[in-house]
Design a protein around this motif. Sequence first.
Motif, PDB file in Angstrom:
ATOM      1  N   MET A   1       6.161  50.964  32.089  1.00 14.12           N
ATOM      2  CA  MET A   1       6.843  50.125  31.127  1.00 14.12           C
ATOM      3  C   MET A   1       5.946  48.942  30.792  1.00 14.12           C
ATOM      4  N   GLU A   2       6.008  48.487  29.575  1.00 15.05           N
ATOM      5  CA  GLU A   2       5.180  47.379  29.131  1.00 15.05           C
ATOM      6  C   GLU A   2       5.628  46.091  29.818  1.00 15.05           C
ATOM      7  N   PRO A   3       4.681  45.182  30.140  1.00 13.45           N
ATOM      8  CA  PRO A   3       5.031  43.964  30.866  1.00 13.45           C
ATOM      9  C   PRO A   3       6.102  43.121  30.176  1.00 13.45           C
ATOM     10  N   ILE A   4       5.967  42.910  28.879  1.00 13.79           N
ATOM     11  CA  ILE A   4       6.941  42.077  28.181  1.00 13.79           C
ATOM     12  C   ILE A   4       8.295  42.778  28.175  1.00 13.79           C
ATOM     13  N   SER A   5       8.298  44.078  27.975  1.00 12.32           N
ATOM     14  CA  SER A   5       9.547  44.836  27.986  1.00 12.32           C
ATOM     15  C   SER A   5      10.216  44.749  29.350  1.00 12.32           C
ATOM     16  N   THR A   6       9.412  44.749  30.396  1.00 11.54           N
ATOM     17  CA  THR A   6       9.956  44.616  31.743  1.00 11.54           C
ATOM     18  C   THR A   6      10.623  43.257  31.906  1.00 11.54           C
ATOM     19  N   THR A   7       9.989  42.224  31.376  1.00 17.50           N
ATOM     20  CA  THR A   7      10.566  40.883  31.453  1.00 17.50           C
ATOM     21  C   THR A   7      11.868  40.821  30.671  1.00 17.50           C
ATOM     22  N   ILE A   8      11.874  41.415  29.488  1.00 15.70           N
ATOM     23  CA  ILE A   8      13.084  41.409  28.677  1.00 15.70           C
ATOM     24  C   ILE A   8      14.184  42.202  29.377  1.00 15.70           C
ATOM     25  N   ALA A   9      13.802  43.312  30.018  1.00 17.26           N
ATOM     26  CA  ALA A   9      14.785  44.089  30.774  1.00 17.26           C
ATOM     27  C   ALA A   9      15.344  43.268  31.930  1.00 17.26           C
ATOM     28  N   ALA A  10      14.489  42.479  32.586  1.00 19.26           N
ATOM     29  CA  ALA A  10      14.944  41.622  33.681  1.00 19.26           C
ATOM     30  C   ALA A  10      15.895  40.552  33.156  1.00 19.26           C
ATOM     31  N   ILE A  11      15.585  40.009  31.971  1.00 20.27           N
ATOM     32  CA  ILE A  11      16.468  39.003  31.363  1.00 20.27           C
ATOM     33  C   ILE A  11      17.820  39.633  31.053  1.00 20.27           C
ATOM     34  N   THR A  12      17.794  40.845  30.516  1.00 17.04           N
ATOM     35  CA  THR A  12      19.039  41.547  30.223  1.00 17.04           C
ATOM     36  C   THR A  12      19.838  41.790  31.494  1.00 17.04           C
ATOM     37  N   LYS A  44      -0.950  40.899  36.526  1.00 17.32           N
ATOM     38  CA  LYS A  44      -1.421  42.232  36.163  1.00 17.32           C
ATOM     39  C   LYS A  44      -2.231  42.187  34.875  1.00 17.32           C
ATOM     40  N   GLU A  45      -1.744  41.438  33.885  1.00 19.42           N
ATOM     41  CA  GLU A  45      -2.441  41.365  32.609  1.00 19.42           C
ATOM     42  C   GLU A  45      -3.821  40.741  32.774  1.00 19.42           C
ATOM     43  N   LYS A  46      -3.945  39.765  33.657  1.00 24.24           N
ATOM     44  CA  LYS A  46      -5.235  39.117  33.869  1.00 24.24           C
ATOM     45  C   LYS A  46      -6.227  40.038  34.567  1.00 24.24           C
ATOM     46  N   THR A  47      -5.728  40.907  35.446  1.00 23.86           N
ATOM     47  CA  THR A  47      -6.622  41.750  36.226  1.00 23.86           C
ATOM     48  C   THR A  47      -6.905  43.100  35.586  1.00 23.86           C
ATOM     49  N   LYS A  48      -6.173  43.451  34.526  1.00 24.84           N
ATOM     50  CA  LYS A  48      -6.387  44.746  33.893  1.00 24.84           C
ATOM     51  C   LYS A  48      -7.733  44.774  33.193  1.00 24.84           C
ATOM     52  N   LYS A  49      -8.415  45.896  33.352  1.00 26.16           N
ATOM     53  CA  LYS A  49      -9.690  46.096  32.682  1.00 26.16           C
ATOM     54  C   LYS A  49      -9.705  47.505  32.133  1.00 26.16           C
ATOM     55  N   GLY A  50     -10.655  47.752  31.272  1.00 26.44           N
ATOM     56  CA  GLY A  50     -10.763  49.094  30.715  1.00 26.44           C
ATOM     57  C   GLY A  50     -10.202  49.131  29.309  1.00 26.44           C
ATOM     58  N   LYS A  51     -10.172  50.326  28.749  1.00 27.55           N
ATOM     59  CA  LYS A  51      -9.739  50.505  27.379  1.00 27.55           C
ATOM     60  C   LYS A  51      -8.218  50.426  27.297  1.00 27.55           C
ATOM     61  N   LYS A  52      -7.754  49.567  26.385  1.00 26.16           N
ATOM     62  CA  LYS A  52      -6.322  49.432  26.175  1.00 26.16           C
ATOM     63  C   LYS A  52      -5.904  50.372  25.054  1.00 26.16           C
ATOM     64  N   LEU A  53      -4.777  50.960  25.225  1.00 25.97           N
ATOM     65  CA  LEU A  53      -4.195  51.788  24.185  1.00 25.97           C
ATOM     66  C   LEU A  53      -2.838  51.209  23.825  1.00 25.97           C
ATOM     67  N   PRO A  54      -2.429  51.349  22.570  1.00 29.73           N
ATOM     68  CA  PRO A  54      -1.108  50.849  22.211  1.00 29.73           C
ATOM     69  C   PRO A  54      -0.044  51.594  22.998  1.00 29.73           C
ATOM     70  N   ARG A  55       0.829  50.853  23.641  1.00 31.96           N
ATOM     71  CA  ARG A  55       1.847  51.476  24.480  1.00 31.96           C
ATOM     72  C   ARG A  55       3.208  51.506  23.816  1.00 31.96           C
ATOM     73  N   THR A  56       3.456  50.565  22.933  1.00 28.12           N
ATOM     74  CA  THR A  56       4.760  50.526  22.289  1.00 28.12           C
ATOM     75  C   THR A  56       4.626  50.892  20.829  1.00 28.12           C
ATOM     76  N   ARG A  57       5.751  51.185  20.228  1.00 28.06           N
ATOM     77  CA  ARG A  57       5.752  51.538  18.804  1.00 28.06           C
ATOM     78  C   ARG A  57       5.289  50.352  17.975  1.00 28.06           C
ATOM     79  N   MET A  58       5.680  49.143  18.375  1.00 23.38           N
ATOM     80  CA  MET A  58       5.266  47.961  17.625  1.00 23.38           C
ATOM     81  C   MET A  58       3.748  47.814  17.649  1.00 23.38           C
ATOM     82  N   GLN A  59       3.133  48.063  18.782  1.00 26.54           N
ATOM     83  CA  GLN A  59       1.677  47.989  18.863  1.00 26.54           C
ATOM     84  C   GLN A  59       1.030  49.032  17.965  1.00 26.54           C
ATOM     85  N   GLN A  60       1.578  50.220  17.943  1.00 32.11           N
ATOM     86  CA  GLN A  60       1.028  51.277  17.103  1.00 32.11           C
ATOM     87  C   GLN A  60       1.148  50.920  15.624  1.00 32.11           C
ATOM     88  N   VAL A  61       2.318  50.430  15.223  1.00 28.13           N
ATOM     89  CA  VAL A  61       2.536  50.072  13.821  1.00 28.13           C
ATOM     90  C   VAL A  61       1.609  48.940  13.418  1.00 28.13           C
TER      91      VAL A  61
END
Length: 178
Positions: A1-12, A44-61
């Motif tokens: 799950m995407e980090p921001i989505s996880t945060t929003i899910a936690a808020i929910t 996690k976001e600070k330590t991630k390395k490598g090629k990023k791919l769009p994970r959400t529909r918003m990123q793809q659009v």
Amino acid sequence: MEPISTTIAAITAVRGAIETAHNIKDIGNALENLFNTHHKEERKEKTKKGKKLPRTRMQQVLRIRSGDEGYDDETSISAVANTVLEKKKKELALKSLEREIDRKFGFGTWDEIKIQHTKLVEKKKAAKKLAQKRAKEKAQENKIFWNKVLVEGYKVLIIIGVVIIIYYFLSWACKGCI
């Protein structure tokens, strides 16, 4: 799950806990989960390395509409837009949670929660620093102790060696005496 989505899910989840909570402990557990999730995602976001791919529909659009070829470039317009939009989504969700908590438990409750959380995080950091300081002191004490044990051990070995040499010398020199 995407980090921001996880945060929003936690808020929910916190919002749901506020509505259905039978006691304050349920709400506290949900809030703790929210704060921990938020901090873990930032690390996690600070330590991630490598090629990023769009994970959400918003990123793809965003990538398709902006015409970006490589999403892994953090300076591309789609990556920047996604970052800003996700941050705004999270801020809106937190604002909504804040209003709901203040509405249900009285104005200023959210501020008290944030202040208390900040105090506890600082206290935990101070305790961690103190534990690290004590660990360094203990390691230094152990180093000094074992160094002293080795030095004294060498002294004992030298004394034993000298006594053995003197014994053999005297037994050789006194062979004819007795």
